[in-house]
Design a protein around this motif. Sequence first.
Motif, PDB file in Angstrom:
ATOM      1  N   HIS A 148      -9.049   1.355   0.580  1.00 43.48           N
ATOM      2  CA  HIS A 148      -8.930   1.497   2.036  1.00 43.48           C
ATOM      3  C   HIS A 148     -10.144   0.854   2.682  1.00 43.48           C
ATOM      4  O   HIS A 148     -11.254   0.972   2.173  1.00 43.48           O
ATOM      5  CB  HIS A 148      -8.879   2.973   2.433  1.00 43.48           C
ATOM      6  CG  HIS A 148      -7.690   3.699   1.903  1.00 43.48           C
ATOM      7  ND1 HIS A 148      -7.698   4.355   0.695  1.00 43.48           N
ATOM      8  CD2 HIS A 148      -6.447   3.863   2.414  1.00 43.48           C
ATOM      9  CE1 HIS A 148      -6.511   4.897   0.487  1.00 43.48           C
ATOM     10  NE2 HIS A 148      -5.723   4.617   1.505  1.00 43.48           N
TER      11      HIS A 148
ATOM     12  N   HIS B 221      -5.353  -1.379   5.721  1.00 41.68           N
ATOM     13  CA  HIS B 221      -5.743  -1.067   7.110  1.00 41.68           C
ATOM     14  C   HIS B 221      -6.688  -2.114   7.714  1.00 41.68           C
ATOM     15  O   HIS B 221      -6.272  -2.951   8.490  1.00 41.68           O
ATOM     16  CB  HIS B 221      -6.333   0.350   7.224  1.00 41.68           C
ATOM     17  CG  HIS B 221      -5.465   1.383   6.577  1.00 41.68           C
ATOM     18  ND1 HIS B 221      -4.157   1.583   6.931  1.00 41.68           N
ATOM     19  CD2 HIS B 221      -5.699   2.252   5.551  1.00 41.68           C
ATOM     20  CE1 HIS B 221      -3.626   2.536   6.175  1.00 41.68           C
ATOM     21  NE2 HIS B 221      -4.539   2.951   5.329  1.00 41.68           N
TER      22      HIS B 221
ATOM     23  N   HIS C 267       0.828  -1.206   0.000  1.00 44.66           N
ATOM     24  CA  HIS C 267       0.000   0.000   0.000  1.00 44.66           C
ATOM     25  C   HIS C 267       0.864   1.258   0.000  1.00 44.66           C
ATOM     26  O   HIS C 267       1.390   1.656   1.037  1.00 44.66           O
ATOM     27  CB  HIS C 267      -0.934  -0.010   1.219  1.00 44.66           C
ATOM     28  CG  HIS C 267      -1.918   1.108   1.228  1.00 44.66           C
ATOM     29  ND1 HIS C 267      -2.816   1.323   0.216  1.00 44.66           N
ATOM     30  CD2 HIS C 267      -2.138   2.117   2.125  1.00 44.66           C
ATOM     31  CE1 HIS C 267      -3.542   2.385   0.483  1.00 44.66           C
ATOM     32  NE2 HIS C 267      -3.147   2.892   1.638  1.00 44.66           N
TER      33      HIS C 267
ATOM     34  N   ASP D  78       2.089   2.789   3.261  1.00 46.80           N
ATOM     35  CA  ASP D  78       1.079   3.853   3.216  1.00 46.80           C
ATOM     36  C   ASP D  78       1.694   5.229   3.034  1.00 46.80           C
ATOM     37  O   ASP D  78       1.160   6.210   3.547  1.00 46.80           O
ATOM     38  CB  ASP D  78       0.146   3.843   4.443  1.00 46.80           C
ATOM     39  CG  ASP D  78      -1.124   4.654   4.182  1.00 46.80           C
ATOM     40  OD1 ASP D  78      -1.420   4.918   3.000  1.00 46.80           O
ATOM     41  OD2 ASP D  78      -1.805   5.042   5.146  1.00 46.80           O
TER      42      ASP D  78
ATOM     43  N   HIS E 125       0.932   5.287  -1.784  1.00 45.68           N
ATOM     44  CA  HIS E 125       0.349   6.326  -2.640  1.00 45.68           C
ATOM     45  C   HIS E 125       1.487   7.046  -3.340  1.00 45.68           C
ATOM     46  O   HIS E 125       2.073   7.995  -2.786  1.00 45.68           O
ATOM     47  CB  HIS E 125      -0.446   7.326  -1.797  1.00 45.68           C
ATOM     48  CG  HIS E 125      -1.638   6.737  -1.096  1.00 45.68           C
ATOM     49  ND1 HIS E 125      -2.899   6.764  -1.640  1.00 45.68           N
ATOM     50  CD2 HIS E 125      -1.754   6.098   0.100  1.00 45.68           C
ATOM     51  CE1 HIS E 125      -3.749   6.177  -0.794  1.00 45.68           C
ATOM     52  NE2 HIS E 125      -3.077   5.756   0.263  1.00 45.68           N
TER      53      HIS E 125
HETATM   54 FE    FE Z   1      -3.569   4.851   2.191  1.00 43.58          FE
END
Ligand code: FE
Length: 468
Positions: free
Chosen positions: A257, A294, A94, A345, A96
């Motif tokens: 998510h 998550h 994960h 993340d 971004h």
């Molecule tokens: Fe995220």
Amino acid sequence: MTNSLTHFIEERMMIDFTTLRFALLADTFHCPVKGDFEFNVDFLILVNHQGDIADTVKADDTHHADMVVALREAGKLEVLPKGQYLMPGLVDLHCHAPQWPQAGKGLDLPLFDWLQNYTFPLENRYADNAFAANIYQDVSRTLLANGTTSAVYFASIHRESTEVLAQSCLELGQRAFVGKVNMDNQEQCPDFYRENSVEQALYETELFVNNVRGLAGNEGGLVKPVITPRFVPSCTDPMLKGLGELVQKYDLHMQTHCSESDWARDYSIERYGMSDIAIYAEAGLLNNKSVLAHSIFIDEKDIAMLNQLGAGIGHCPLSNMYFANAAMQTRELLDANVRVGLGSDIAGAPSPSIFRACFDAVTHSRVREDGVDCHLPADQRGVSGSRISYLESFWMATNGGGQVLNEKIGVFASDYHFDAIVVSPDSERGNLRVWPEMDSPRDILEKIISLSQTDNISKVWVQGKQVR
Ligand code: FE
Ligand code: GUN
């Protein structure tokens, strides 16, 4: 002599040396079994021309010594110096990519404010392909330098620059799972950063899938498209449904998510009367290679659904400490055999290192176990028995991540892709030290997880190709 020895070994091992790109002789760590590890001295790994592992041979195998001689004489053997360690490449479930310039900013804000004030304005700049190209190349390069051979990327809502990210990963040789973000809910997404319409977004997403699959040089599927609804609040029902249809039509990876915070969980309950996992399942979005980032507030019904569908979780332990409002039930998920891997993340946490995520996962579980309120008695403060081990965290970072993606990565075994890193403890650079007379193999692995820096990651291979 050379030819006859090679021929003799080939016959005994039933391996044609001409099919091999190279073989590596190395002291090797990996985790074939969750919670355990193997340290193999002088492990021999044979890699074929496709970049997959043709075979592995342990030092106590009766053919090992002859194989080493024959491979050396055939000019196919690479030997790792003693004191360096070969391990499976790390898997980031994960990340971004467009948020990389934001790493380290605003992490004292609540999630909603952080997204609105920092993230959405930044992501919107990726309408500019030239702006995107620079940053996307740097993200992929930085993750590779940190030992991340497989990365699952959220990009932005822009198809074209998301294709730039896919192209960049392909050129740098990183195994990548890349998604054009989808977000169309007018009530939750800012006017300046959302899809024009569901129809347009679905058209662009399907085009993206086909374009990534058709990239020149991507015939082996090193870079794969991922369906990417941002999260429940940012998507309308038709958007979730339409994306679910694309997942089914092309048998695609999906990332999103899931139940990340009190706010996100409450939003779903209010709008649908259901959990995020039930919402995603009903939209047809979940399969055996879905990555749910998550997944903090999930219950036993959700867990049963995950296992039934084979969907997995990307645990992002440091991000959760900022945004989740509660600790992750990692212990219970591992015990329930849910597929779990780790994510950076970026930029919900600032570090691009999955070794760091391993370390944070252990720390996270230790804080959860002991609890946080010093005014409570010890037996009411935390969740007893909920710690996880370093070995479990390293399993998640490699084998577990591979299982979530349904890819043959994360362990050294026949038919798996050869994605690997070399870790070199070094007193000149970095903080990682090994004292052979004091450190057992397990100590060394725990130290690598806790102290490795990019300086210590001296070689990286993806699909049998050295990329650093
Ligand atoms: Fe995220
Ligand atoms: N939820 C929706 N979007 C995001 C994001 O970009 N980062 C994190 N951590 N959570 C999100």
